[in-house]
Design a protein around this motif. Structure first.
Motif, PDB file in Angstrom:
ATOM      1  N   LEU A  21       0.841  -1.195   0.000  1.00  0.00           N
ATOM      2  CA  LEU A  21       0.000   0.000   0.000  1.00  0.00           C
ATOM      3  C   LEU A  21       0.876   1.245   0.000  1.00  0.00           C
ATOM      4  N   MET A  22       0.567   2.191  -0.887  1.00  0.00           N
ATOM      5  CA  MET A  22       1.329   3.432  -0.969  1.00  0.00           C
ATOM      6  C   MET A  22       0.417   4.567  -0.488  1.00  0.00           C
ATOM      7  N   TRP A  23       0.841   5.245   0.575  1.00  0.00           N
ATOM      8  CA  TRP A  23       0.041   6.311   1.177  1.00  0.00           C
ATOM      9  C   TRP A  23       0.596   7.663   0.766  1.00  0.00           C
ATOM     10  N   ARG A  24      -0.320   8.626   0.552  1.00  0.00           N
ATOM     11  CA  ARG A  24       0.095   9.997   0.312  1.00  0.00           C
ATOM     12  C   ARG A  24      -0.865  10.912   1.064  1.00  0.00           C
ATOM     13  N   PHE A  25      -0.332  11.928   1.691  1.00  0.00           N
ATOM     14  CA  PHE A  25      -1.154  12.808   2.513  1.00  0.00           C
ATOM     15  C   PHE A  25      -1.050  14.238   1.989  1.00  0.00           C
ATOM     16  N   SER A  26      -2.174  14.948   2.020  1.00  0.00           N
ATOM     17  CA  SER A  26      -2.165  16.344   1.588  1.00  0.00           C
ATOM     18  C   SER A  26      -3.217  17.110   2.365  1.00  0.00           C
ATOM     19  N   GLN A  42      -6.014  14.843   4.314  1.00  0.00           N
ATOM     20  CA  GLN A  42      -6.527  14.082   3.169  1.00  0.00           C
ATOM     21  C   GLN A  42      -5.584  12.933   2.874  1.00  0.00           C
ATOM     22  N   VAL A  43      -6.176  11.771   2.582  1.00  0.00           N
ATOM     23  CA  VAL A  43      -5.383  10.566   2.362  1.00  0.00           C
ATOM     24  C   VAL A  43      -5.641  10.042   0.954  1.00  0.00           C
ATOM     25  N   GLU A  44      -4.556   9.714   0.258  1.00  0.00           N
ATOM     26  CA  GLU A  44      -4.683   9.024  -1.025  1.00  0.00           C
ATOM     27  C   GLU A  44      -3.964   7.694  -0.873  1.00  0.00           C
ATOM     28  N   LEU A  45      -4.698   6.618  -1.092  1.00  0.00           N
ATOM     29  CA  LEU A  45      -4.140   5.272  -0.958  1.00  0.00           C
ATOM     30  C   LEU A  45      -4.030   4.675  -2.344  1.00  0.00           C
ATOM     31  N   ARG A  46      -2.827   4.209  -2.692  1.00  0.00           N
ATOM     32  CA  ARG A  46      -2.604   3.619  -4.008  1.00  0.00           C
ATOM     33  C   ARG A  46      -2.165   2.175  -3.849  1.00  0.00           C
ATOM     34  N   PHE A  47      -2.616   1.344  -4.795  1.00  0.00           N
ATOM     35  CA  PHE A  47      -2.306  -0.088  -4.759  1.00  0.00           C
ATOM     36  C   PHE A  47      -1.986  -0.536  -6.176  1.00  0.00           C
ATOM     37  N   ASP A  48      -0.799  -1.113  -6.359  1.00  0.00           N
ATOM     38  CA  ASP A  48      -0.373  -1.558  -7.692  1.00  0.00           C
ATOM     39  C   ASP A  48      -0.998  -2.916  -7.994  1.00  0.00           C
ATOM     40  N   SER A  80      -9.635   9.788   0.413  1.00  0.00           N
ATOM     41  CA  SER A  80     -10.582  10.018   1.505  1.00  0.00           C
ATOM     42  C   SER A  80     -10.239  11.319   2.209  1.00  0.00           C
ATOM     43  N   SER A  81     -11.269  12.166   2.395  1.00  0.00           N
ATOM     44  CA  SER A  81     -11.027  13.423   3.111  1.00  0.00           C
ATOM     45  C   SER A  81     -12.243  13.852   3.920  1.00  0.00           C
ATOM     46  N   GLU A  82     -13.156  12.910   4.210  1.00  0.00           N
ATOM     47  CA  GLU A  82     -14.378  13.333   4.906  1.00  0.00           C
ATOM     48  C   GLU A  82     -14.211  13.535   6.406  1.00  0.00           C
ATOM     49  N   HIS A  83     -13.146  13.021   6.987  1.00  0.00           N
ATOM     50  CA  HIS A  83     -12.940  13.183   8.431  1.00  0.00           C
ATOM     51  C   HIS A  83     -11.884  14.253   8.708  1.00  0.00           C
ATOM     52  N   ARG A  84     -11.912  14.774   9.922  1.00  0.00           N
ATOM     53  CA  ARG A  84     -10.938  15.798  10.295  1.00  0.00           C
ATOM     54  C   ARG A  84      -9.587  15.183  10.613  1.00  0.00           C
ATOM     55  N   SER A  85      -9.584  13.934  11.063  1.00  0.00           N
ATOM     56  CA  SER A  85      -8.308  13.334  11.439  1.00  0.00           C
ATOM     57  C   SER A  85      -7.753  12.472  10.313  1.00  0.00           C
ATOM     58  N   GLN A  86      -6.457  12.565  10.130  1.00  0.00           N
ATOM     59  CA  GLN A  86      -5.790  11.759   9.103  1.00  0.00           C
ATOM     60  C   GLN A  86      -6.001  10.286   9.378  1.00  0.00           C
ATOM     61  N   TRP A  87      -6.010   9.932  10.653  1.00  0.00           N
ATOM     62  CA  TRP A  87      -6.137   8.527  11.027  1.00  0.00           C
ATOM     63  C   TRP A  87      -7.443   7.917  10.534  1.00  0.00           C
ATOM     64  N   ARG A  88      -8.550   8.636  10.772  1.00  0.00           N
ATOM     65  CA  ARG A  88      -9.855   8.121  10.338  1.00  0.00           C
ATOM     66  C   ARG A  88      -9.945   8.099   8.816  1.00  0.00           C
ATOM     67  N   ASN A  89      -9.309   9.054   8.158  1.00  0.00           N
ATOM     68  CA  ASN A  89      -9.280   9.042   6.695  1.00  0.00           C
ATOM     69  C   ASN A  89      -8.481   7.855   6.168  1.00  0.00           C
ATOM     70  N   ARG A  90      -7.420   7.484   6.878  1.00  0.00           N
ATOM     71  CA  ARG A  90      -6.628   6.299   6.485  1.00  0.00           C
ATOM     72  C   ARG A  90      -7.487   5.048   6.576  1.00  0.00           C
ATOM     73  N   GLU A  91      -8.208   4.937   7.687  1.00  0.00           N
ATOM     74  CA  GLU A  91      -9.108   3.786   7.877  1.00  0.00           C
ATOM     75  C   GLU A  91     -10.145   3.721   6.753  1.00  0.00           C
ATOM     76  N   THR A  92     -10.777   4.860   6.484  1.00  0.00           N
ATOM     77  CA  THR A  92     -11.826   4.931   5.465  1.00  0.00           C
ATOM     78  C   THR A  92     -11.284   4.543   4.100  1.00  0.00           C
ATOM     79  N   ALA A  93     -10.114   5.063   3.744  1.00  0.00           N
ATOM     80  CA  ALA A  93      -9.519   4.765   2.436  1.00  0.00           C
ATOM     81  C   ALA A  93      -9.192   3.282   2.305  1.00  0.00           C
ATOM     82  N   ALA A  94      -8.649   2.687   3.359  1.00  0.00           N
ATOM     83  CA  ALA A  94      -8.279   1.264   3.311  1.00  0.00           C
ATOM     84  C   ALA A  94      -9.522   0.382   3.185  1.00  0.00           C
TER      85      ALA A  94
END
Length: 145
Positions: A21-26, A42-48, A80-94
């Motif tokens: 999993l490749m994570w990117r945050f902005s 904001q979290v962008e999750l990429r998967f090859d 994913s960017s609907e939550h205020r915390s990066q952590w919850r956005n990571r969970e949502t994206a995964a």
């Protein structure tokens, strides 16, 4: 320190490999007040998908075909960017990526077997149509002179 709630199961014993999993945050637009300008929530999750060894070959081919419009060089990405915390956005994206792959790798539905409509059902339908027609014709007022 938080612990990810993974592994994120795709189906059966197959799950998303954390190493692939490749994570990117902005910075995220949306809620956050003054804090939003300084945090990368904001979290962008990429998967090859094209290069992964975690999926069975049949599933991989199926997913590559079904997700062809979403792929960029064989890589699928989820944001994913609907939550205020990066952590919850990571969970949502995964979770979203796991659900997307589960849907894309699902076996095709069984073909529909054509069946004949029983003769009695068709006859009853036509009888009811005729009766309805007679009822409506009786409302027209013709022949009341």
């Amino acid at each position: 320190m938080y612990v990810m709630s993974g592994p994120y199961v795709i189906r059966g014993s197959v799950s998303l490999p954390e190493a692939e999993l490749m994570w990117r945050f902005s910075r995220s637009s949306g809620p956050g007040g003054q804090h939003v300008n300084t945090s990368d929530s904001q979290v962008e999750l990429r998967f090859d998908l094209a290069a992964t060894e975690a999926l069975p070959e049949v599933w991989k081919q199926r997913a590559l075909e079904r997700l062809a419009a979403r792929l960029v060089d064989g890589v699928v990405s989820v944001r994913s960017s609907e939550h205020r915390s990066q952590w919850r956005n990571r969970e949502t994206a995964a979770v979203r990526l796991a659900a997307l792959l589960a849907e894309a790798t699902a076996p095709p539905p069984r073909p529909r077997r054509a069946t004949r409509i029983p003769k009695g059902i068709n006859e009853r339908r036509l009888r009811e149509k005729k009766a309805r027609s007679e009822t409506k014709r009786g409302r027209s007022g013709r022949g009341w002179a």
